[in-house]
Design an enzyme around this catalytic site. Structure first.
Site, mmCIF file in Angstrom:
data_model
loop_
_atom_site.group_PDB
_atom_site.id
_atom_site.type_symbol
_atom_site.label_atom_id
_atom_site.label_comp_id
_atom_site.label_asym_id
_atom_site.label_seq_id
_atom_site.Cartn_x
_atom_site.Cartn_y
_atom_site.Cartn_z
ATOM 1 C CD GLU A 78 -3.226 -0.820 2.110
ATOM 2 O OE1 GLU A 78 -4.263 -0.363 1.612
ATOM 3 O OE2 GLU A 78 -2.921 -1.147 3.364
ATOM 4 C CG HIS A 97 -2.489 2.872 5.798
ATOM 5 N ND1 HIS A 97 -3.811 3.183 5.671
ATOM 6 C CD2 HIS A 97 -2.435 1.487 5.436
ATOM 7 C CE1 HIS A 97 -4.429 1.973 5.814
ATOM 8 N NE2 HIS A 97 -3.599 1.192 5.453
ATOM 9 C CG HIS A 99 -5.084 -1.489 9.299
ATOM 10 N ND1 HIS A 99 -4.212 -2.820 9.049
ATOM 11 C CD2 HIS A 99 -5.029 -0.836 8.069
ATOM 12 C CE1 HIS A 99 -3.930 -2.878 7.833
ATOM 13 N NE2 HIS A 99 -4.320 -1.598 7.266
ATOM 14 C CG HIS A 172 -8.219 -0.604 4.628
ATOM 15 N ND1 HIS A 172 -7.848 -0.355 3.506
ATOM 16 C CD2 HIS A 172 -7.045 -0.747 5.584
ATOM 17 C CE1 HIS A 172 -6.363 -0.514 3.443
ATOM 18 N NE2 HIS A 172 -6.055 -0.798 4.636
HETATM 19 MN MN MN Z 1 -4.035 -1.059 5.004
#
Ligand code: MN
Length: 251
Positions: A78, A97, A99, A172
């Site tokens: 990603e 990024h 979660h 996500h």
């Molecule tokens: Mn991810």
């Protein structure tokens, strides 16, 4: 070793550890920093758990998501989250990024819901009045693995993010940006904290029989901006504290 200031790489490594010790990332998630000497490149770890990253694990990537590493190492699938946002937002110098779990429920609510993520505390004024939610189905339909696997998907996410500090990714996680590593880390930690507080406030309102729109007083747009500007002057204080705690990591 990549061609960047060692102090910046040290901060990037420290940020990886802080995000783990503060519960923003676990085995997954990543943070990057734009290379000030080559703004069309950014630095990010090779594909590994953030809590275990060392300076030797940092690789360089371009704004199309291609990794440039003499050893041929791979970075995260990603990484396009980072490449596309740096391409779209010249003022952004760090991208995270994660979660982080408390945010996930807020990415599931419909557009008009009164319970969408909003600032409930002065530490999270940077959220502003509206945190966008990226819906990957609008780009690739309803049979994807929800990962941002291409520059095109990264650009769709960047478009959803717009000029905001944070965007949620439905089912996500989230993406957080800042003008420095320290600001992005601050924002990621307090976004997760805001989600926990907002959830508690919503539950409290429900328990009190007042669960409808208007039951919670969120920060106003002006309060959000004032609080955010104030906090941006004190990013180093929590950074030093979090750094000290992260250095207790057994690596
Ligand atoms: Mn991810």
């Amino acid at each position: 070793m990549v061609s960047a200031d060692t102090a910046l790489i040290d901060d990037l490594v420290t940020a990886n550890h802080i995000l783990f010790t503060e519960g923003v990332v676990d085995g997954f998630g990543h943070i990057s920093v734009r290379n000030p000497g080559h703004p069309e490149r950014f630095l990010i770890a090779r594909s590994m758990a953030p809590g275990l990253v060392t300076a030797a694990d940092i690789v360089e990537c371009d704004l199309q998501g291609q990794v440039h590493d003499a050893q041929g190492r791979r970075s995260y699938v990603e990484r396009f989250i980072h490449s596309a946002i740096y391409a779209a937002r010249p003022e952004v110098h760090s991208v995270i990024h994660s979660h982080s779990p408390a945010i996930i429920p807020f990415g599931l609510l419909r557009e008009g819901s009164h319970a969408r993520l909003r600032p409930v505390c002065h530490m999270s004024g940077f959220l502003g009045s509206r945190t966008p939610v990226f819906e990957i189905r609008h780009s690739v339909g309803d049979d994807s693995d929800l990962l941002i696997r291409s520059q095109a998907l990264g650009l769709a996410l960047a478009q959803s993010l717009g000029g905001n500090a944070v965007a949620l990714m439905r089912g996500h996680g989230s993406v957080t940006v800042g003008y420095s590593i320290q600001q992005a880390v601050f924002r990621a930690i307090y976004t997760e904290g805001n989600a926990r507080l907002q959830m508690q406030a919503l539950q409290l309102a429900g328990a009190a029989g007042d669960a409808g729109a208007g039951s919670i007083s969120y920060l106003s747009e002006a309060e959000s901006q004032s609080a955010s500007a104030m906090n941006d002057e004190h990013l180093d204080r929590p950074w030093q504290l979090w750094k000290q705690r992260a250095q207790g990591l057994a690596l």
